[in-house]
Design a protein around this motif. Structure first.
Motif, PDB file in Angstrom:
ATOM      1  N   GLU A  47     -15.187  -1.354  -6.831  1.00 20.69           N
ATOM      2  CA  GLU A  47     -16.253  -1.878  -5.969  1.00 20.69           C
ATOM      3  C   GLU A  47     -15.706  -2.404  -4.641  1.00 20.69           C
ATOM      4  OE1 GLU A  47     -19.446  -2.004  -6.753  1.00 20.69           O
ATOM      5  OE2 GLU A  47     -19.453  -1.624  -8.916  1.00 20.69           O
ATOM      6  N   THR A  48     -16.477  -2.212  -3.579  1.00 21.50           N
ATOM      7  CA  THR A  48     -16.177  -2.918  -2.343  1.00 21.50           C
ATOM      8  C   THR A  48     -16.545  -4.397  -2.536  1.00 21.50           C
ATOM      9  OG1 THR A  48     -18.351  -2.254  -1.534  1.00 21.50           O
ATOM     10  CG2 THR A  48     -16.477  -0.912  -0.867  1.00 21.50           C
ATOM     11  N   ARG A  49     -16.044  -5.270  -1.668  1.00 24.78           N
ATOM     12  CA  ARG A  49     -16.225  -6.721  -1.893  1.00 24.78           C
ATOM     13  C   ARG A  49     -16.877  -7.403  -0.699  1.00 24.78           C
ATOM     14  NH1 ARG A  49     -10.333  -7.482  -4.108  1.00 24.78           N
ATOM     15  NH2 ARG A  49     -10.414  -9.376  -2.849  1.00 24.78           N
ATOM     16  N   GLN A  50     -17.996  -6.814  -0.250  1.00 22.02           N
ATOM     17  CA  GLN A  50     -18.684  -7.399   0.915  1.00 22.02           C
ATOM     18  C   GLN A  50     -19.255  -8.779   0.617  1.00 22.02           C
ATOM     19  OE1 GLN A  50     -19.407  -4.546  -0.537  1.00 22.02           O
ATOM     20  NE2 GLN A  50     -21.567  -4.410  -1.067  1.00 22.02           N
ATOM     21  N   PHE A  53     -16.930 -11.289   1.772  1.00 19.60           N
ATOM     22  CA  PHE A  53     -16.956 -11.324   3.240  1.00 19.60           C
ATOM     23  C   PHE A  53     -18.061 -12.271   3.713  1.00 19.60           C
ATOM     24  CE2 PHE A  53     -19.018  -9.234   6.990  1.00 19.60           C
ATOM     25  CZ  PHE A  53     -18.043  -9.528   7.926  1.00 19.60           C
ATOM     26  N   ASN A  67      -7.815  -2.268   1.698  1.00 17.54           N
ATOM     27  CA  ASN A  67      -8.135  -2.844   0.392  1.00 17.54           C
ATOM     28  C   ASN A  67      -9.500  -3.508   0.501  1.00 17.54           C
ATOM     29  OD1 ASN A  67      -8.026  -5.998   0.375  1.00 17.54           O
ATOM     30  ND2 ASN A  67      -6.330  -5.396   1.693  1.00 17.54           N
ATOM     31  N   PRO A  68     -10.182  -3.724  -0.626  1.00 13.89           N
ATOM     32  CA  PRO A  68     -11.576  -4.179  -0.529  1.00 13.89           C
ATOM     33  C   PRO A  68     -11.737  -5.660  -0.209  1.00 13.89           C
ATOM     34  CG  PRO A  68     -10.947  -3.942  -2.826  1.00 13.89           C
ATOM     35  CD  PRO A  68      -9.786  -3.428  -2.017  1.00 13.89           C
ATOM     36  N   GLY A  69     -10.660  -6.430  -0.255  1.00  8.91           N
ATOM     37  CA  GLY A  69     -10.812  -7.863  -0.062  1.00  8.91           C
ATOM     38  C   GLY A  69     -10.448  -8.349   1.334  1.00  8.91           C
ATOM     39  N   PRO A  74     -10.877  -3.981   4.786  1.00 11.26           N
ATOM     40  CA  PRO A  74     -11.609  -2.800   4.320  1.00 11.26           C
ATOM     41  C   PRO A  74     -11.564  -1.596   5.258  1.00 11.26           C
ATOM     42  CG  PRO A  74     -13.131  -4.533   4.986  1.00 11.26           C
ATOM     43  CD  PRO A  74     -11.759  -5.077   5.170  1.00 11.26           C
ATOM     44  N   THR A  75     -10.857  -1.685   6.371  1.00 15.58           N
ATOM     45  CA  THR A  75     -10.845  -0.540   7.287  1.00 15.58           C
ATOM     46  C   THR A  75      -9.756   0.461   6.909  1.00 15.58           C
ATOM     47  OG1 THR A  75     -10.557   0.175   9.577  1.00 15.58           O
ATOM     48  CG2 THR A  75      -9.370  -1.780   8.925  1.00 15.58           C
ATOM     49  N   TYR A 129     -18.953  -5.556   7.272  1.00 18.62           N
ATOM     50  CA  TYR A 129     -17.762  -5.528   6.401  1.00 18.62           C
ATOM     51  C   TYR A 129     -16.844  -4.362   6.751  1.00 18.62           C
ATOM     52  CZ  TYR A 129     -15.471  -4.540   1.802  1.00 18.62           C
ATOM     53  OH  TYR A 129     -14.600  -4.254   0.786  1.00 18.62           O
ATOM     54  N   ALA A 130     -17.431  -3.235   7.168  1.00 23.54           N
ATOM     55  CA  ALA A 130     -16.633  -2.019   7.352  1.00 23.54           C
ATOM     56  C   ALA A 130     -15.841  -1.983   8.656  1.00 23.54           C
ATOM     57  CB  ALA A 130     -17.531  -0.794   7.249  1.00 23.54           C
ATOM     58  N   ASP A 150     -15.902   1.126  10.775  1.00 24.22           N
ATOM     59  CA  ASP A 150     -15.668   2.408  10.100  1.00 24.22           C
ATOM     60  C   ASP A 150     -16.974   3.061   9.660  1.00 24.22           C
ATOM     61  OD1 ASP A 150     -12.937   2.215  10.269  1.00 24.22           O
ATOM     62  OD2 ASP A 150     -12.567   2.429   8.118  1.00 24.22           O
TER      63      ASP A 150
END
Lengths: 423, 423
Positions: free
Chosen positions: A85-88, A91, A325-327, A330-331, B394-395, B398
C-alpha cells in the motif's frame, strides 16, 4: 523501430566520464551533432562531431533523434519498491504537524508496510512491482538498485527478493537486488533485538546469498533501528557471504555510520545528511560512494540536506537517488532529484547528471557497463526534447524523456511504456 | 469516446464547495461510487452514491472511469506563458550562488525575456503558447490566467495579448487574459519610470480594454519594479477601464501591497510571502483571494513561504498557482504546487485541492462555472488513478491525470494531448 542500429541526429550527447577510483565526480563531456551505433545491446561507435548520420545508414536501421539531447539512462542506486500500500494517510498526518518518528512510534511508518508485505503473496508483489518498474522506465531510469526490507522474517525477506527476481525476468529494467532484513527491528523482537540480528546474520543473509537472490546487504543504522555493534555484525555476515555492503546512516542522527562503511569498504553510504567532516574523509579515502537522498529530506519537510558540496570537495564520489518508498519518498523521478540536488545542495546540473548516471552505476558496481555511453557500455539511452543538460533539473520534474532505450531496445516513449511487441 | 454523455464508475468524486464571500477555504465534499451526466459542456446531474452507472445508459454514451478518482479540472490563476526562450542558464548561475536579484541587475531576469518577446512575431508566440497550453492540459489544468508582461511597450504588450487570444481560439483550455505592462520598468525608461507609468495608464490599459483583450490588469509592486504611488495610479487606470485588478506584492520585500489590493477590491493579491497580519486582515475583509506561489520560493532556493495557515485562519480565501514563467518558476504542474502547499505551508490535501480548483476559479472570477463539479458547472474533469485526493500531493508531481475533459470533451489522456479528431 524498436531495435535501431543507429540513433542519428543527436544535437547534444552527454557523456559522463567514468569514475576513477577515489576521485570526486568527474565532469560530463558534451559532443554536438553525432550519431551512435548499437550492436548486441551495446554502444559500439559514436560518429564524429558535426556528422548527424553515418553516410551508409539505411533508413530502416535508424532512429532519428532529430535535434534532441541524449544522455545515458539514469541509474537509481537506492529504492524500496517491494511494498503493497501507498501511505498517503501518514503524509496527511505530517501535514497536520505530526513527525515521522511520532507516526512510526504509533505503529505507522515502516512497520505498516511490513504488515502489508507479510500478508501479500509473491505473485501480488510481482504485479505491483511491474507497474512501478514501468514508471521508472517512463521517467528515464534504466537501472535501479532495489531492496527488500518490509518482510523482516526469513520467509518474507526471501519472498520479497524472489518477487524482485521474477519481476526482473519479465521486465527490461536492470535491477541490482539488495537484502535489507535489517531495516527495523520487527515487533516480535522488540524486546530482544540482538536475537533478530542473530537471525539476520545466521539465516537470512546466508540463505539469500546461497540462493543467488542478492548482490548486496544493507542496514539502517539509526536510533530506533540498529546500533553500531549490531551493524558491525551484519556487515561481517554480509562480507562473509561475499556480498556488497550498503548502509543507511546519519539520516536523523549522526551515528558513526561513515566510519563503519569506510572500514568495511562498502559500496555505498546512503543519506549522510548529518555526517561530519571526519566521517566524509573516511568515506573519501575508502572510495565509498555517498548516495544522496534529497527526496526524503524534501518529503519529510526537513531542511537538513546532506552537505553535498563539502562531500565533493573532500573527495567523495556522489550518486543521486529517489529513495523511492511509500513513507518518506514516494517519488520515482530522478529528474526531480536532480532539481533538488541543484537547488538545495548546490550541485551544478552537470554534477547532478553525473550523480544520477555514473554515480548510480558506481554505487551498484556497474561503472564498467552503465552510467555513460562510451563504446562498450550498455546502450541504455534517454532522448530528451531539451537544448542542453541544464534543462533537465531546470524543469522541476516536468521533463520526461521523449524516448528511452534499454540495451538498445525502445522501452518507453513520452511517458508511456512500450511493450516488446511495440504496443 | 471524445464526448461522453456519462462518466461512470467514479470511485470517489471530489466536490470543492463553492466559495462564500469573505470566507476561508471551505472543505471538499466526497461522494463514493457515482456517475456524472454531461450536456452541452456542463455537468447536469450526479448519480446517487453507490450507483456506479445510470440504469438507462447506453454503452456508446459512456466513459468508464472504472474505479478512479474524479476532481474538477485544476484552475491556475497566475501564469506568464508568453515568452520565447527558457532561462536555464540563469538557473545554473543560481546553483553556483548568484541571487535572482544579482542576475536581474546584470541584464538577466525579466529583461532577458523582454528582449525575446520584442523580437518575436505574434505567430511565433502563438506557436510557443500552443505547446505550453497542451502541457497544462496534460497536467490536469483546464483553465489558466495568463499574463502579458514581457513586452513593456504598447505594441509588444498588445502583441502578447493578441497571441494569447489567437492561441485560445485554437485551444480548448480556458484562458483569463491579464495585462501586466507594469511588470518591470523597461530599460528605455529606467531614468524616468513615471513616464512609463503614464504610458501604461494612458495608452496601454485603455487600448487593451477597448480591444477586449483582457479581463484584468496586474502590476509588480517591489523594490526595483513599481512603487506604491505608481501602483495606485495603475490600479486607478485599470478600474476606470472596467478591468479586474491583480497585484504581485510582498515577494521579496513587504510593501503595502495587501492594503492597496484591499482598498481597490482586487480580484487577487499574489505571492504575499512577507505580508504581515494587518495586511492579511485587510485582504480578508475585502474578500481578495490570496494566490500562493510556492513554486517560485522553491525554485529560487528560498524558504520564506507565505504563511498560508495564518492566512486561512485570518479568514482569507486562498488559491494555489504555478506562477509558470521561465525565470523563477518553470514548472506547469499544479499537483507539484499542491505538494509544496502541504509540505511547506501546512495545507491539508483537501485545502490544497480546494485552492487549486475553487480558489483559482475565485481568483479568475469564474467561481460560478469552474472549480467544482456541481450541476450547472462546466464539465472540466480530471480522472486520476488514485484512491483518494491525498494521493495527488503525496505523489510529488509524479501523478498525472489518466484523463482530462474540458467542457465535456476528452482533451488529454495519460500525459498526452488528445486532438479533437481523436489523435
Amino acid at each position: 523501430m524498436l531495435l535501431p542500429r543507429y540513433i542519428t541526429g543527436i544535437r547534444r550527447l552527454a557523456l559522463p566520464q567514468p569514475s576513477a577510483e577515489h576521485l570526486p565526480a568527474p565532469p560530463v563531456g558534451i559532443l554536438n551533432d553525432v550519431w551512435i551505433e548499437i550492436a548486441d545491446g551495446s554502444v559500439i561507435r559514436i560518429g564524429p562531431e558535426g556528422e548527424p548520420a553515418p553516410p551508409d545508414a539505411a533508413s530502416e536501421q535508424v532512429w532519428d533523434a532529430s535535434g534532441m539531447l541524449a544522455t545515458p539512462g539514469l541509474v537509481d542506486p537506492h529504492t524500496h519498491p517491494v511494498f503493497v500500500e501507498t501511505r498517503q494517510g501518514e503524509f496527511v498526518r505530517r501535514c497536520r504537524g505530526e513527525s515521522y518518528s511520532q507516526i512510526a512510534a504509533a505503529g505507522g511508518g515502516i512497520l505498516s508496510s511490513v504488515r502489508g508485505v507479510r500478508a501479500a503473496s509473491e505473485g501480488k508483489l510481482v504485479g505491483l512491482l511491474l507497474g512501478r518498474l514501468d514508471r521508472f522506465l517512463e521517467l528515464g531510469t534504466t537501472t535501479i538498485e532495489a531492496k527488500s526490507g518490509y518482510g523482516l522474517t526469513a520467509e518474507d525477506e526471501l519472498k520479497s527478493l524472489r518477487a524482485l527476481r521474477a519481476a526482473s525476468a519479465q521486465h527490461p529494467i536492470g535491477i541490482s537486488p539488495t537484502l535489507l532484513a535489517a531495516h527495523v527491528v520487527p515487533p516480535e523482537y522488540r524486546d530482544d533485538p540482538d536475537r533478530y540480528v542473530d537471525i539476520v546474520c545466521d539465516r537470512i543473509i546466508p540463505q539469500a546469498a546461497e540462493q543467488g537472490l542478492v548482490e548486496a546487504v544493507d542496514l539502517f543504522l539509526e536510533e530506533g533501528a540498529f546500533n553500531l555493534s549490531q551493524a558491525q555484525r551484519i556487515f561481517e555476515a554480509g562480507r562473509q557471504a561475499g556480498l556488497g555492503l550498503r548502509i543507511h546512516a546519519d539520516q536523523f542522527t549522526s551515528s558513526g555510520g561513515a566510519e563503519l562503511a569506510a572500514e568495511f569498504g562498502a559500496l555505498s553510504a546512503d543519506h549522510m545528511d548529518r555526517t561530519d567532516e571526519a566521517g566524509i574523509l573516511h568515506l573519501a579515502r575508502a572510495g565509498v560512494t555517498v548516495v544522496l537522498l534529497p527526496g526524503a529530506v524534501f518529503f519529510l519537510g526537513l531542511e537538513d540536506y546532506a552537505p553535498a558540496r563539502r562531500i565533493i570537495e573532500l573527495g567523495c564520489r556522489i550518486a543521486l537517488s529517489t529513495d523511492f518508498n511509500p513513507g518518506s519518498s514516494p517519488t520515482q523521478s530522478l529528474p526531480l532529484m536532480m532539481t533538488l540536488g541543484c537547488i538545495k545542495m548546490g550541485l551544478t546540473p552537470a554534477e547532478a547528471l553525473w550523480a544520477a548516471t555514473m554515480g548510480g552505476a558506481s554505487a551498484t558496481h556497474r561503472a564498467d557497463r552503465s552510467g555513460t555511453l562510451l563504446p562498450g557500455y550498455d546502450a541504455d539511452i534517454c532522448l530528451w526534447e531539451a537544448e542542453d543538460i541544464d534543462c533537465i533539473p531546470y524543469a522541476c520534474g516536468d521533463m520526461i524523456p521523449a524516448a528511452v532505450f534499454k540495451r538498445g531496445r525502445l522501452v518507453a516513449e513520452r511517458g508511456r511504456r512500450v511493450e516488446p511487441d511495440g504496443r
